[in-house]
Design a protein around this motif. Structure first.
Motif, PDB file in Angstrom:
ATOM      1  N   UNK A 199     -37.692  12.934  27.917  1.00  0.00           N
ATOM      2  CA  UNK A 199     -36.986  12.373  26.761  1.00  0.00           C
ATOM      3  C   UNK A 199     -35.874  13.307  26.290  1.00  0.00           C
ATOM      4  N   UNK A 200     -36.162  14.625  26.249  1.00  0.00           N
ATOM      5  CA  UNK A 200     -35.165  15.584  25.804  1.00  0.00           C
ATOM      6  C   UNK A 200     -33.979  15.605  26.767  1.00  0.00           C
ATOM      7  N   UNK A 201     -34.277  15.593  28.084  1.00  0.00           N
ATOM      8  CA  UNK A 201     -33.209  15.583  29.081  1.00  0.00           C
ATOM      9  C   UNK A 201     -32.361  14.331  28.956  1.00  0.00           C
ATOM     10  N   UNK A 202     -33.006  13.193  28.705  1.00  0.00           N
ATOM     11  CA  UNK A 202     -32.278  11.931  28.557  1.00  0.00           C
ATOM     12  C   UNK A 202     -31.366  11.969  27.337  1.00  0.00           C
ATOM     13  N   UNK A 203     -31.895  12.493  26.226  1.00  0.00           N
ATOM     14  CA  UNK A 203     -31.077  12.595  25.011  1.00  0.00           C
ATOM     15  C   UNK A 203     -29.904  13.540  25.217  1.00  0.00           C
ATOM     16  N   UNK A 204     -30.142  14.655  25.921  1.00  0.00           N
ATOM     17  CA  UNK A 204     -29.062  15.607  26.176  1.00  0.00           C
ATOM     18  C   UNK A 204     -27.989  14.978  27.052  1.00  0.00           C
ATOM     19  N   UNK A 205     -28.407  14.198  28.041  1.00  0.00           N
ATOM     20  CA  UNK A 205     -27.447  13.518  28.914  1.00  0.00           C
ATOM     21  C   UNK A 205     -26.604  12.527  28.122  1.00  0.00           C
ATOM     22  N   UNK A 206     -27.263  11.780  27.228  1.00  0.00           N
ATOM     23  CA  UNK A 206     -26.525  10.839  26.386  1.00  0.00           C
ATOM     24  C   UNK A 206     -25.544  11.568  25.476  1.00  0.00           C
ATOM     25  N   UNK A 207     -25.987  12.700  24.911  1.00  0.00           N
ATOM     26  CA  UNK A 207     -25.124  13.471  24.028  1.00  0.00           C
ATOM     27  C   UNK A 207     -23.916  14.006  24.786  1.00  0.00           C
ATOM     28  N   UNK A 208     -24.148  14.549  25.978  1.00  0.00           N
ATOM     29  CA  UNK A 208     -23.046  15.078  26.776  1.00  0.00           C
ATOM     30  C   UNK A 208     -22.057  13.977  27.150  1.00  0.00           C
ATOM     31  N   UNK A 209     -22.581  12.818  27.551  1.00  0.00           N
ATOM     32  CA  UNK A 209     -21.707  11.707  27.919  1.00  0.00           C
ATOM     33  C   UNK A 209     -20.905  11.195  26.740  1.00  0.00           C
ATOM     34  N   UNK A 210     -21.559  11.063  25.581  1.00  0.00           N
ATOM     35  CA  UNK A 210     -20.854  10.587  24.386  1.00  0.00           C
ATOM     36  C   UNK A 210     -19.797  11.588  23.937  1.00  0.00           C
ATOM     37  N   UNK A 211     -20.106  12.872  24.026  1.00  0.00           N
ATOM     38  CA  UNK A 211     -19.149  13.903  23.637  1.00  0.00           C
ATOM     39  C   UNK A 211     -17.937  13.905  24.549  1.00  0.00           C
ATOM     40  N   UNK A 255     -32.760   7.900  17.108  1.00  0.00           N
ATOM     41  CA  UNK A 255     -32.337   8.817  18.167  1.00  0.00           C
ATOM     42  C   UNK A 255     -30.881   8.581  18.549  1.00  0.00           C
ATOM     43  N   UNK A 256     -30.503   7.330  18.728  1.00  0.00           N
ATOM     44  CA  UNK A 256     -29.130   7.016  19.099  1.00  0.00           C
ATOM     45  C   UNK A 256     -28.170   7.341  17.960  1.00  0.00           C
ATOM     46  N   UNK A 257     -28.627   7.139  16.731  1.00  0.00           N
ATOM     47  CA  UNK A 257     -27.796   7.484  15.582  1.00  0.00           C
ATOM     48  C   UNK A 257     -27.535   8.983  15.534  1.00  0.00           C
ATOM     49  N   UNK A 258     -28.553   9.763  15.810  1.00  0.00           N
ATOM     50  CA  UNK A 258     -28.404  11.213  15.825  1.00  0.00           C
ATOM     51  C   UNK A 258     -27.478  11.657  16.948  1.00  0.00           C
ATOM     52  N   UNK A 259     -27.639  11.041  18.115  1.00  0.00           N
ATOM     53  CA  UNK A 259     -26.763  11.371  19.249  1.00  0.00           C
ATOM     54  C   UNK A 259     -25.312  11.042  18.904  1.00  0.00           C
TER      55      UNK A 259
END
Length: 224
Positions: free
Chosen positions: A1-13, A151-155
């Protein structure tokens, strides 16, 4: 889950940086920044760069996180913002291109000059020179994807902060070291860069306005 969130954060950034950096275009504004701060010493330009970067960061984050809400409150649309803001940017570009008057007198007192220049930090040096209507409309569009989970809001929130910070850092570094770069290309090179940058600003303003006009015309069934 953490890796998935980090991937989403990196992609969104990366999406935010890729969307904002080309329209902000700090390198293209550097010559105009120097021309609009005549007589300033390195310390004053460094302070200006820092403040412009901070204001730009705040404007980009606010546009991404609150832009859609503000537009709904005032019953506005992005095309309306593009038409109005594009007109302002076009006016600035035309003024810079057509200004053949003598250079403004620079106060002999460095402290007085510093106060005058710092008073122009937000307008026009931050807005519309650095953050124009095109940047704001892109930022609003990037922030228009509404998150449906915490989670998505935080990302989305973190991506907006990090992405805007990266763009603001590029503004800070470009403006901070614009004068050494100008010395490298010389006086004639700076004149050419200034005129070219002013023309580009004018073209960008016309383009922003035209995109807004086309969108408004499409809303009433007129397609170009």
């Amino acid at each position: 889950m953490i890796l998935s969130d980090f991937t989403q954060l990196a992609g969104a950034t990366l999406l935010i940086v890729a969307g904002l950096l080309p329209v902000v275009n700090p390198l293209g504004c550097a010559a105009l920044f120097l021309a609009m701060t005549p007589g300033c010493d390195e310390s004053t330009r460094g302070e200006l760069a820092k403040r412009i970067a901070m204001y730009s960061f705040a404007l980009m984050v606010a546009s991404m996180l609150l832009g859609s809400f503000v537009l709904r409150v005032f019953d506005l649309s992005i095309p309306v913002v593009q038409v109005a803001g594009g007109a302002v940017v076009s006016a600035l570009g035309w003024k810079l291109m057509a200004d053949d008057s003598k250079p403004a007198e620079v106060p002999n007192d460095p402290s007085q000059l510093r106060l005058i220049v710092l008073g122009h930090t937000f307008s026009p040096l931050t807005m519309p020179l650095t953050i124009d209507a095109g940047v704001i409309s892109v930022a609003i569009t990037l922030g228009a994807n509404h998150a449906h989970t915490i989670e998505h809001l935080l990302v989305q929130f973190l991506a907006a902060i990090i992405g805007a910070a990266i763009v603001a850092l590029s503004i800070l570094l470009t403006y901070r070291y614009a004068e050494p770069g100008a010395r490298l290309i010389g006086h004639t090179g700076m004149i050419v860069a200034f005129q070219l940058s002013a023309f580009i600003v004018l073209c960008i303003g016309v383009g922003i306005t035209w995109n807004g006009v086309k969108s408004l015309l499409a809303q009433v069934g007129i397609h170009g």
